[in-house]
Design a protein around this motif. Structure first.
Motif, PDB file in Angstrom:
ATOM      1  N   ASP A   1      45.709  20.675  34.052  1.00 24.49           N
ATOM      2  CA  ASP A   1      45.873  21.769  32.903  1.00 24.49           C
ATOM      3  C   ASP A   1      44.849  22.654  32.690  1.00 24.49           C
ATOM      4  O   ASP A   1      44.700  24.083  31.763  1.00 24.49           O
ATOM      5  N   GLN A   2      44.153  22.413  33.863  1.00 28.13           N
ATOM      6  CA  GLN A   2      43.229  24.044  33.966  1.00 28.13           C
ATOM      7  C   GLN A   2      44.563  24.972  34.725  1.00 28.13           C
ATOM      8  O   GLN A   2      45.167  24.944  35.881  1.00 28.13           O
ATOM      9  N   THR A   3      43.932  26.320  34.897  1.00 31.73           N
ATOM     10  CA  THR A   3      44.898  27.497  35.394  1.00 31.73           C
ATOM     11  C   THR A   3      44.309  28.534  36.405  1.00 31.73           C
ATOM     12  O   THR A   3      43.259  28.768  35.792  1.00 31.73           O
ATOM     13  N   ARG A   4      44.594  28.818  37.942  1.00 38.62           N
ATOM     14  CA  ARG A   4      43.873  29.020  38.309  1.00 38.62           C
ATOM     15  C   ARG A   4      44.440  30.582  38.002  1.00 38.62           C
ATOM     16  O   ARG A   4      45.421  30.823  37.587  1.00 38.62           O
ATOM     17  N   MET A   5      43.952  31.617  38.809  1.00 35.65           N
ATOM     18  CA  MET A   5      43.910  32.985  38.476  1.00 35.65           C
ATOM     19  C   MET A   5      43.006  33.724  39.313  1.00 35.65           C
ATOM     20  O   MET A   5      42.278  34.155  39.892  1.00 35.65           O
ATOM     21  N   ALA A   6      43.858  33.810  40.813  1.00 31.01           N
ATOM     22  CA  ALA A   6      43.433  33.735  41.989  1.00 31.01           C
ATOM     23  C   ALA A   6      44.071  35.764  42.197  1.00 31.01           C
ATOM     24  O   ALA A   6      44.847  36.458  41.788  1.00 31.01           O
ATOM     25  N   SER A   7      42.198  36.076  42.903  1.00 34.69           N
ATOM     26  CA  SER A   7      42.832  37.342  43.459  1.00 34.69           C
ATOM     27  C   SER A   7      41.970  37.867  44.390  1.00 34.69           C
ATOM     28  O   SER A   7      41.865  37.374  45.109  1.00 34.69           O
ATOM     29  N   ASP A   8      42.215  39.146  45.189  1.00 34.26           N
ATOM     30  CA  ASP A   8      41.589  39.661  46.636  1.00 34.26           C
ATOM     31  C   ASP A   8      40.322  39.175  46.680  1.00 34.26           C
ATOM     32  O   ASP A   8      39.823  40.062  45.471  1.00 34.26           O
ATOM     33  N   ASN A   9      39.610  39.135  47.787  1.00 34.68           N
ATOM     34  CA  ASN A   9      38.342  39.835  48.369  1.00 34.68           C
ATOM     35  C   ASN A   9      37.346  40.526  47.521  1.00 34.68           C
ATOM     36  O   ASN A   9      36.360  41.281  46.982  1.00 34.68           O
ATOM     37  N   ARG A  10      38.405  41.833  47.440  1.00 31.89           N
ATOM     38  CA  ARG A  10      37.875  42.913  46.950  1.00 31.89           C
ATOM     39  C   ARG A  10      38.156  43.510  45.357  1.00 31.89           C
ATOM     40  O   ARG A  10      37.979  44.750  45.100  1.00 31.89           O
ATOM     41  N   GLU A  11      38.234  42.414  44.663  1.00 32.08           N
ATOM     42  CA  GLU A  11      38.770  43.236  43.971  1.00 32.08           C
ATOM     43  C   GLU A  11      37.884  42.510  42.658  1.00 32.08           C
ATOM     44  O   GLU A  11      38.286  42.143  41.362  1.00 32.08           O
ATOM     45  N   GLU A  12      36.656  42.431  42.746  1.00 29.45           N
ATOM     46  CA  GLU A  12      35.514  41.670  41.569  1.00 29.45           C
ATOM     47  C   GLU A  12      35.334  42.447  40.662  1.00 29.45           C
ATOM     48  O   GLU A  12      35.109  41.820  39.279  1.00 29.45           O
ATOM     49  N   LEU A  13      35.509  43.493  40.156  1.00 28.10           N
ATOM     50  CA  LEU A  13      34.986  44.479  39.344  1.00 28.10           C
ATOM     51  C   LEU A  13      36.299  44.008  37.932  1.00 28.10           C
ATOM     52  O   LEU A  13      36.819  43.594  36.757  1.00 28.10           O
ATOM     53  N   ASP A  14      37.968  44.095  38.614  1.00 27.45           N
ATOM     54  CA  ASP A  14      38.560  43.987  37.701  1.00 27.45           C
ATOM     55  C   ASP A  14      39.608  41.863  37.588  1.00 27.45           C
ATOM     56  O   ASP A  14      39.340  42.299  36.482  1.00 27.45           O
ATOM     57  N   ARG A  15      38.171  41.387  37.824  1.00 21.76           N
ATOM     58  CA  ARG A  15      39.194  40.371  38.299  1.00 21.76           C
ATOM     59  C   ARG A  15      37.798  39.324  37.188  1.00 21.76           C
ATOM     60  O   ARG A  15      38.052  39.003  36.069  1.00 21.76           O
ATOM     61  N   SER A  16      36.386  40.686  36.831  1.00 22.42           N
ATOM     62  CA  SER A  16      35.618  40.464  36.016  1.00 22.42           C
ATOM     63  C   SER A  16      36.278  40.575  34.313  1.00 22.42           C
ATOM     64  O   SER A  16      36.180  40.010  34.132  1.00 22.42           O
ATOM     65  N   LYS A  17      36.862  41.668  34.463  1.00 20.31           N
ATOM     66  CA  LYS A  17      37.404  42.118  33.142  1.00 20.31           C
ATOM     67  C   LYS A  17      38.521  41.358  32.930  1.00 20.31           C
ATOM     68  O   LYS A  17      38.275  41.266  31.348  1.00 20.31           O
ATOM     69  N   ALA A  18      39.413  41.256  33.756  1.00 19.51           N
ATOM     70  CA  ALA A  18      40.252  40.281  33.331  1.00 19.51           C
ATOM     71  C   ALA A  18      39.965  38.854  32.862  1.00 19.51           C
ATOM     72  O   ALA A  18      40.245  38.217  31.431  1.00 19.51           O
ATOM     73  N   ALA A  19      38.624  38.379  32.903  1.00 19.70           N
ATOM     74  CA  ALA A  19      38.182  37.142  32.439  1.00 19.70           C
ATOM     75  C   ALA A  19      37.602  37.253  31.493  1.00 19.70           C
ATOM     76  O   ALA A  19      37.846  36.675  30.600  1.00 19.70           O
TER      77      ALA A  19
END
Lengths: 251, 251
Positions: free
Chosen positions: B47-65
């Motif tokens: 019931d838990q969901t992974r949203m994996a992204s590449d190592n150099r996408e910290e800012l986009d990952r932060s925005k999505a989170a």
């Protein structure tokens, strides 16, 4: 029977911040050496023995612990935070270097922990988000002019600065002097973060601009983080501000 | 429904080094953002969901989170090591500062962890036993001349140096250049410690004198610790040497 010695860190004091491997080492050991208040954090069984000593007796404590391990005991040396950061691991190594040959043959394991600056930083936001340093303000074991030189060098180089051992009854003036030196290099608006016992009932936390920073919010157990000129403060409605040092630097 | 965002660190990768409070945050969250190999360390439920992204996408990952949290999800952002040391906490703060007002109203919690240099230091002995610094060798987000200037300043000031992000496919020459600069300031006998994945099955660990240090033992996941002129090596019969920086300095 062959003894062993494990050096652990309890983390900043919140039990949720002590690693499982440190907890496992505690469960296994029989004899515990450390500063009393750190040993108080452990939930020892009746068959486990406390050997508490004063805060400034690291070398004697290390020798006693090594001697007990050399006699066959399963010994745990207990630090607060991480044992490798201004704590017991270096004192144990120093005792081994200058001690009897048998101490070099002992099984010695050092387990890392969450050191104070990481807990204070997490409470504030991400002030250690770019290059940073950790400096002990205690001049018991190094001359004060070395400390002054280091403070100037790292501030001029743009590093965030975490200060350990900022103040004590025997060292009342060093922290205010450090702020005075840093005001010669850094903007007066640079945030200074004072954190102690983060995550514990007696937590204290304050953020003060460098221009107004004084030693009064600090005690022996406080870690002080001084930002770089690039450290930012994000105001938030109804919440503490977030303080962070951007990953991009010096453009 | 009101979402929240928790930023955690897994520690260096050995499950025994992740804090209980980070484990509790993982158990509670529903949506996980992070670099794939860090998410792989978690034992998520169906019931838990992974949203994996590449190592150099910290800012986009932060925005999505942050966007997911603002929509009401219980979100966990996952770093290796400690999230505040060259990791996700600063990226999340940066996204909040430059994002919509709603992100400033979110409940954001950052939980500290064991950062790589502490685990590498514990494996070696106590090389961070006196004043030290942590510098990222990545010139993706700061100019290389800032890094050179910082390396010289901290080496001349006598600090032990922990290097993060020492090398990558896109940055092949920086580490060897750093060693060349440090050889101009420090003795060639200064120990250089290379550690990666300490406490994991793929652990790699090496100690090489600065005079012979080259980039080949390092990869992206390696933390490199360079001693100060006072760092000592204790040889031990049948065991790895202990490397430590004495608490006393500059006498």
């Amino acid at each position: 029977m062959s003894g062993r010695l494990t050096v652990i860190g309890t983390g900043p004091g919140n039990p949720g911040q002590m690693t499982p491997e440190a907890s496992a080492a505690i469960a296994r050991a029989e004899l515990f050496f450390g500063y009393g208040p750190y040993l108080d954090r452990l939930d020892l069984r009746p068959d486990q023995t406390r050997m508490a000593s004063d805060n400034r007796e690291e070398l004697d404590r290390s020798k006693a612990a090594l001697d007990a391990a050399a006699r066959g005991a399963d010994v745990c040396v207990v630090s607060g935070g991480d044992p490798g950061v201004f704590a017991m691991a270096a004192a144990v190594c120093e005792a081994i270097e200058h001690g009897p040959e048998t101490w070099r043959r002992l099984e010695v394991t050092i387990l890392p922990g969450v050191t104070a600056m990481l807990a204070v930083a997490a409470r504030a936001g991400a002030p250690l988000g770019h290059d940073f340093c950790a400096i002990s303000l205690s001049d018991n074991l190094k001359p004060w002019d070395v400390i002054e030189k280091r403070l100037r060098a790292v501030a001029e180089a743009g590093l965030v600065i975490a200060l350990y051992n900022p103040i004590s009854k025997a060292r009342p003036w060093q922290l205010a002097t450090a702020f005075r030196i840093l005001r010669e290099v850094l903007p007066v608006t640079t945030p200074v973060i004072f954190g102690r016992a983060i995550g514990r009932p007696d937590e204290a936390f304050a953020v003060i601009p460098l221009g107004e920073a004084d030693s009064h919010p600090a005690d022996m157990a406080t870690c002080v983080i001084i930002g770089s000129p690039e450290t930012r403060i994000i105001d938030r409605p109804g919440r503490d501000p977030l303080i962070y040092s951007p990953r991009s630097t010096g453009t």
